[in-house]
Design a protein around this motif. Structure first.
Motif, PDB file in Angstrom:
ATOM      1  N   LEU A  91      27.914   7.344  25.721  1.00  0.00           N
ATOM      2  CA  LEU A  91      28.002   6.396  26.828  1.00  0.00           C
ATOM      3  C   LEU A  91      29.153   5.412  26.619  1.00  0.00           C
ATOM      4  O   LEU A  91      29.837   5.030  27.587  1.00  0.00           O
ATOM      5  CB  LEU A  91      26.681   5.641  26.975  1.00  0.00           C
ATOM      6  N   GLU A  92      29.376   4.997  25.379  1.00  0.00           N
ATOM      7  CA  GLU A  92      30.479   4.067  25.104  1.00  0.00           C
ATOM      8  C   GLU A  92      31.829   4.717  25.407  1.00  0.00           C
ATOM      9  O   GLU A  92      32.738   4.074  25.953  1.00  0.00           O
ATOM     10  CB  GLU A  92      30.412   3.612  23.650  1.00  0.00           C
ATOM     11  N   SER A  93      31.982   6.006  25.063  1.00  0.00           N
ATOM     12  CA  SER A  93      33.242   6.701  25.365  1.00  0.00           C
ATOM     13  C   SER A  93      33.445   6.841  26.866  1.00  0.00           C
ATOM     14  O   SER A  93      34.562   6.689  27.372  1.00  0.00           O
ATOM     15  CB  SER A  93      33.252   8.077  24.701  1.00  0.00           C
ATOM     16  N   VAL A  94      32.358   7.107  27.596  1.00  0.00           N
ATOM     17  CA  VAL A  94      32.461   7.205  29.057  1.00  0.00           C
ATOM     18  C   VAL A  94      32.826   5.859  29.651  1.00  0.00           C
ATOM     19  O   VAL A  94      33.675   5.765  30.553  1.00  0.00           O
ATOM     20  CB  VAL A  94      31.138   7.730  29.644  1.00  0.00           C
ATOM     21  N   MET A  95      32.202   4.794  29.164  1.00  0.00           N
ATOM     22  CA  MET A  95      32.497   3.461  29.686  1.00  0.00           C
ATOM     23  C   MET A  95      33.927   3.037  29.378  1.00  0.00           C
ATOM     24  O   MET A  95      34.576   2.363  30.192  1.00  0.00           O
ATOM     25  CB  MET A  95      31.505   2.450  29.110  1.00  0.00           C
ATOM     26  N   ALA A  96      34.442   3.447  28.210  1.00  0.00           N
ATOM     27  CA  ALA A  96      35.830   3.123  27.869  1.00  0.00           C
ATOM     28  C   ALA A  96      36.793   3.830  28.816  1.00  0.00           C
ATOM     29  O   ALA A  96      37.762   3.236  29.310  1.00  0.00           O
ATOM     30  CB  ALA A  96      36.114   3.514  26.426  1.00  0.00           C
ATOM     31  N   ALA A  97      36.513   5.110  29.093  1.00  0.00           N
ATOM     32  CA  ALA A  97      37.363   5.853  30.024  1.00  0.00           C
ATOM     33  C   ALA A  97      37.249   5.281  31.432  1.00  0.00           C
ATOM     34  O   ALA A  97      38.247   5.186  32.169  1.00  0.00           O
ATOM     35  CB  ALA A  97      36.973   7.329  30.008  1.00  0.00           C
ATOM     36  N   LYS A  98      36.043   4.893  31.824  1.00  0.00           N
ATOM     37  CA  LYS A  98      35.866   4.290  33.146  1.00  0.00           C
ATOM     38  C   LYS A  98      36.565   2.939  33.219  1.00  0.00           C
ATOM     39  O   LYS A  98      37.129   2.577  34.262  1.00  0.00           O
ATOM     40  CB  LYS A  98      34.376   4.122  33.454  1.00  0.00           C
ATOM     41  N   GLY A  99      36.527   2.175  32.130  1.00  0.00           N
ATOM     42  CA  GLY A  99      37.217   0.883  32.114  1.00  0.00           C
ATOM     43  C   GLY A  99      38.717   1.049  32.291  1.00  0.00           C
ATOM     44  O   GLY A  99      39.356   0.279  33.036  1.00  0.00           O
ATOM     45  N   LYS A 100      39.271   2.061  31.608  1.00  0.00           N
ATOM     46  CA  LYS A 100      40.709   2.331  31.755  1.00  0.00           C
ATOM     47  C   LYS A 100      41.036   2.725  33.189  1.00  0.00           C
ATOM     48  O   LYS A 100      42.046   2.263  33.766  1.00  0.00           O
ATOM     49  CB  LYS A 100      41.096   3.442  30.784  1.00  0.00           C
ATOM     50  N   LEU A 101      40.191   3.569  33.779  1.00  0.00           N
ATOM     51  CA  LEU A 101      40.409   3.991  35.163  1.00  0.00           C
ATOM     52  C   LEU A 101      40.268   2.817  36.123  1.00  0.00           C
ATOM     53  O   LEU A 101      41.061   2.695  37.083  1.00  0.00           O
ATOM     54  CB  LEU A 101      39.404   5.094  35.510  1.00  0.00           C
ATOM     55  N   ASN A 102      39.314   1.962  35.880  1.00  0.00           N
ATOM     56  CA  ASN A 102      39.135   0.789  36.748  1.00  0.00           C
ATOM     57  C   ASN A 102      40.331  -0.155  36.664  1.00  0.00           C
ATOM     58  O   ASN A 102      40.749  -0.732  37.679  1.00  0.00           O
ATOM     59  CB  ASN A 102      37.855   0.051  36.370  1.00  0.00           C
ATOM     60  N   ASP A 103      40.885  -0.319  35.462  1.00  0.00           N
ATOM     61  CA  ASP A 103      42.080  -1.168  35.315  1.00  0.00           C
ATOM     62  C   ASP A 103      43.246  -0.593  36.104  1.00  0.00           C
ATOM     63  O   ASP A 103      43.995  -1.334  36.765  1.00  0.00           O
ATOM     64  CB  ASP A 103      42.445  -1.288  33.839  1.00  0.00           C
ATOM     65  N   MET A 104      43.395   0.717  36.058  1.00  0.00           N
ATOM     66  CA  MET A 104      44.463   1.368  36.825  1.00  0.00           C
ATOM     67  C   MET A 104      44.243   1.189  38.326  1.00  0.00           C
ATOM     68  O   MET A 104      45.197   0.938  39.076  1.00  0.00           O
ATOM     69  CB  MET A 104      44.511   2.860  36.488  1.00  0.00           C
TER      70      MET A 104
END
Length: 381
Positions: free
Chosen positions: A274-287
């Motif tokens: 879940l932490e890896s998914v949230m990190a990837a989602k955070g990067k996508l949200n920043d973009m």
């Protein structure tokens, strides 16, 4: 408690005439070769027999019944077992239970359906109706409202507990145990203890957890409670069922992920996933945020471009005018040059921002694809 009997003419009764009266004036009827004295107590003189799904009574010895005469013969006159109980069902009465009797056919004959009259301590208690009762079978009957006993029911809110978390096929699967409870408070104001049966409808989507019912029918579960005199008894009936919730990992927000990571059933592997998914989602949200800001900036440049073009169109042409002074012509020329330069700068910046925006969209799409690939490959049992 209780008394029941049966009799009648026709199929089940009859008698024969021509018998001289006894010396003590007792009424006498002849059954076969035997004389029956009717005032000496009534005994069953019938035998039961099964015929397929039906039942018949066979009277032994046979009864001879002359024309235009009748006789009343006992079919069943044996003791039966009965237990006094209270039966509470809020659908019948919300406050008081019904006084009832658990009747067991301890005779060797069927008891036919029909009305019965019940006596308690020699006093009339009430009337009821029974269905057919085969030998050895038990029926629960009610005959009155017990005003000496009160029951209060309180339904508790449902409780949810997550018992298992899994990640597969791009989703988070949460298995939950849902518990509902009903509290029954029984107050017995009589001078003796009572056995109370609490009836609850059977709901096949729920499983009874505690306590286990004393008996079940197709539609009801009955819980047996001993209510001592003058004391309040509290019984809590708990029922459980399982439910599964599914969340797409791509739509899971940070708060939801943090909630599930902190659950006791969350394994370290699941928390890491879940932490890896949230990190990837955070990067996508920043973009996505940066792209949205760029789109707002481009929209602002477009509005500035339109404003400058309108201003250029509004500058008067003084070049061929005879009445315009040289100073006015110079001012108009300077204003024109300034607008032209500013418009050029805006268009240059607008072109550069559009190119940058295109690259941002490409990077965002790539990050989204990476996230989807990451989610699809995650499996945590």
């Amino acid at each position: 408690m209780g008394g029941m009997g049966g009799g009648g003419g026709g199929m089940f009764g009859g008698g024969s005439g021509g018998i001289p009266p006894a010396k003590d004036n007792t009424d006498v009827h002849r059954v076969g070769d035997n004389a029956v004295a009717l005032d000496k107590g009534v005994e069953s003189i019938a035998q039961g027999g099964d015929v397929g799904e039906l039942f018949r009574y066979v009277i032994k010895p046979p009864v001879t019944l002359p024309r235009n005469e009748s006789a009343m013969l006992p079919i069943v006159n044996d003791p039966v077992k009965g237990e006094k109980v209270d039966i509470y069902n809020p659908a019948v009465h919300g406050k008081h239970p019904l006084a009832g009797l658990r009747l067991t056919n301890t005779t060797e004959l069927h008891l036919l359906q029909g009305p019965v009259t019940l006596f308690d301590g020699g006093e009339y208690a009430g009337d009821a109706r029974i269905e057919d009762i085969a030998p050895g079978s038990t029926r629960l009957i009610s005959y009155a409202l017990d005003l000496e006993t009160e029951v209060v029911v309180e339904n508790k809110p449902e409780e949810r507990e997550t018992t298992l978390l899994q990640i597969s096929k791009g989703g988070l699967h949460a298995k939950q145990k849902i518990t509902r409870k009903a509290s029954y408070t029984i107050k017995n104001s009589s001078d003796h203890a009572k056995k109370v049966l609490l009836e609850r409808p059977v709901d096949h989507t729920w499983k009874i957890a505690n306590p286990q019912p004393a008996e079940k029918t197709r539609s009801l579960a009955r819980f047996s409670v001993s209510a001592e005199l003058g004391k309040a008894v509290v019984v809590v009936i708990a029922e459980e069922r399982e439910a599964t919730e599914q969340f797409m990992l791509t739509t899971l927000d940070l708060a939801q992920a943090d909630y599930y990571i902190r659950l006791p059933v969350a394994k370290p592997a699941l928390a890491k996933a879940l932490e890896s998914v949230m990190a990837a989602k955070g990067k996508l949200n920043d973009m996505a945020t940066a792209r949205s800001q760029m789109e707002s900036h481009i929209a602002g440049l477009g509005q500035e471009q339109d404003r400058l073009r309108k201003n250029l169109q509004s500058i008067p042409s003084l070049k061929g005018s005879d009445i315009a002074t040289e100073a006015n012509k110079k001012s108009a020329s300077d204003l024109l040059q300034r607008y032209l330069k500013k418009l050029s700068d805006v268009e240059t910046e607008l072109e550069a921002k559009r190119i940058e925006h295109t690259k941002m969209v490409e990077r965002e799409n790539k990050a989204r694809q990476d996230l989807e690939k990451l989610v699809e490959g995650l499996v945590v049992e």
